[in-house]
Design an enzyme around this catalytic site. Sequence first.
Site, PDB file in Angstrom:
ATOM      1  N   LEU A   1      11.315   1.337   6.674  1.00 50.37           N
ATOM      2  CA  LEU A   1      10.685   1.750   5.419  1.00 50.37           C
ATOM      3  C   LEU A   1      11.482   2.915   4.825  1.00 50.37           C
ATOM      4  CD1 LEU A   1       7.953   1.317   3.780  1.00 50.37           C
ATOM      5  CD2 LEU A   1       7.262   3.467   4.835  1.00 50.37           C
TER       6      LEU A   1
ATOM      7  N   GLU B   1      12.389   2.994  13.840  1.00 51.48           N
ATOM      8  CA  GLU B   1      11.488   4.049  13.360  1.00 51.48           C
ATOM      9  C   GLU B   1      10.256   4.097  14.243  1.00 51.48           C
ATOM     10  OE1 GLU B   1      10.230   3.142   9.305  1.00 51.48           O
ATOM     11  OE2 GLU B   1      10.193   1.011   9.762  1.00 51.48           O
TER      12      GLU B   1
ATOM     13  N   TYR C   1       0.820  -1.214   0.000  1.00 49.36           N
ATOM     14  CA  TYR C   1       0.000   0.000   0.000  1.00 49.36           C
ATOM     15  C   TYR C   1       0.848   1.256   0.000  1.00 49.36           C
ATOM     16  CZ  TYR C   1       1.002   1.103   4.908  1.00 49.36           C
ATOM     17  OH  TYR C   1       1.635   1.459   6.081  1.00 49.36           O
TER      18      TYR C   1
ATOM     19  N   LYS D   1       6.419  -1.894   1.855  1.00 42.31           N
ATOM     20  CA  LYS D   1       5.254  -1.271   2.515  1.00 42.31           C
ATOM     21  C   LYS D   1       4.074  -2.236   2.437  1.00 42.31           C
ATOM     22  CE  LYS D   1       3.347   3.376   3.137  1.00 42.31           C
ATOM     23  NZ  LYS D   1       3.473   3.406   4.580  1.00 42.31           N
TER      24      LYS D   1
HETATM   25  N1  PDD Z   1       3.144   5.480   7.272  1.00 43.00           N
HETATM   26  N2  PDD Z   1       7.783   4.159   8.738  1.00 43.00           N
HETATM   27  C1  PDD Z   1       6.626   3.469   8.753  1.00 43.00           C
HETATM   28  C2  PDD Z   1       6.599   2.142   9.433  1.00 43.00           C
HETATM   29  C3  PDD Z   1       5.481   4.000   8.128  1.00 43.00           C
HETATM   30  O1  PDD Z   1       4.330   3.294   8.128  1.00 43.00           O
HETATM   31  C4  PDD Z   1       5.554   5.273   7.512  1.00 43.00           C
HETATM   32  C5  PDD Z   1       4.377   5.873   6.813  1.00 43.00           C
HETATM   33  C6  PDD Z   1       6.773   5.955   7.535  1.00 43.00           C
HETATM   34  C7  PDD Z   1       6.950   7.277   6.856  1.00 43.00           C
HETATM   35  O2  PDD Z   1       6.977   7.112   5.469  1.00 43.00           O
HETATM   36  P1  PDD Z   1       6.510   8.275   4.504  1.00 43.00           P
HETATM   37  O3  PDD Z   1       7.334   9.485   4.841  1.00 43.00           O
HETATM   38  O4  PDD Z   1       6.824   7.775   3.163  1.00 43.00           O
HETATM   39  O5  PDD Z   1       5.062   8.481   4.767  1.00 43.00           O
HETATM   40  C8  PDD Z   1       7.873   5.365   8.140  1.00 43.00           C
HETATM   41  C9  PDD Z   1       1.952   5.837   6.542  1.00 43.00           C
HETATM   42  C10 PDD Z   1       1.690   7.293   6.498  1.00 43.00           C
HETATM   43  C11 PDD Z   1       0.803   5.034   7.097  1.00 43.00           C
HETATM   44  O6  PDD Z   1       0.986   3.822   7.218  1.00 43.00           O
HETATM   45  O7  PDD Z   1      -0.253   5.574   7.374  1.00 43.00           O
END
Ligand code: PDD
Length: 280
Positions: free
Chosen positions: A200, A176, A33, A143
């Site tokens: 990620l 993270e 996703y 993801k």
């Molecule tokens: N989450 N790490 C994890 C585990 C994440 O699920 C996310 C993003 C990030 C940040 O990635 P990005 O900057 O590309 O959004 C880091 C999304 C927003 C979610 O699952 O809702």
Amino acid sequence: MRELANVNGTICALEDAVIPAEDRGCLFGDGVYEVVRAYQGRLWGLHRHWRRFQRSLREIDLQPANLEEMRSWIEETYRASRIPNATVYFHLTRGASPRNHSWSEVLEPSFFMSVRPFTDRGIVAGVKVQSVPDLRWRRCDIKSLNLLPNVLAKQQARKLGAYEALLVDTRGNVTEGSSSAALAILERTIIAPPQTSSILPSITREFVEEIAVGLKLSFQERWLSLAEFRSAGEAFLAGTSDEVTGITHVDGQAVGTGGVGPWTREIQKAYRQRIERGKD
Ligand code: PDD
């Protein structure tokens, strides 16, 4: 303005969207996703999210023939919603079939997307985080829809009065957040964990790295133990939903002065400006 969904190319009202019960996304979390924000009627960083989505698909061996068509569904559905500031979610699963761990190559992958207004959480004042063991698998660079360890960690943090979980691996290093990247600032250097399969590849972190150049901050990849992270001058979360959010406390202990640090504010400001200029 209308909350919309798109199921395999068909747009409908979000509350009317239906997905087969035997979808492998539902049975096995067998899919990947993305979450994208739209600001002022424009999808922000879609090309970056799309690149990561394609990579996630490759890594789980899911290669739909009509991938480019899906990208046009995303743009079309978002436009049709007329929601200026939105959260756009989309996923692709391996499709629906009677439950069986192995899959047949003839399955039709299943696309789902939603568009909802983004509700500002008003977290500019900074947030508290709570350390939680990182119980995830060894391919966190994908993801994937399998988010059970993430949601359990977030819930644990929320129960303890924190906004986000700070995941800590078996070596004691910060990986993270449960749905965000976690970075620290020491002197004039932003410290981020090495971009390995333990985390990620965050798109917001990518923007932060680019912004650092203009602010004359160095950007360094290295592991920080929980104790090192906690004693950094500043720390912040980076993510599509959280944008750049200052961390004020880790496990109840103040980071720096216990407020949002001055460099974090600069990064927040620069990120906002970049969004306003549409430079993604
Ligand atoms: N989450 N790490 C994890 C585990 C994440 O699920 C996310 C993003 C990030 C940040 O990635 P990005 O900057 O590309 O959004 C880091 C999304 C927003 C979610 O699952 O809702």
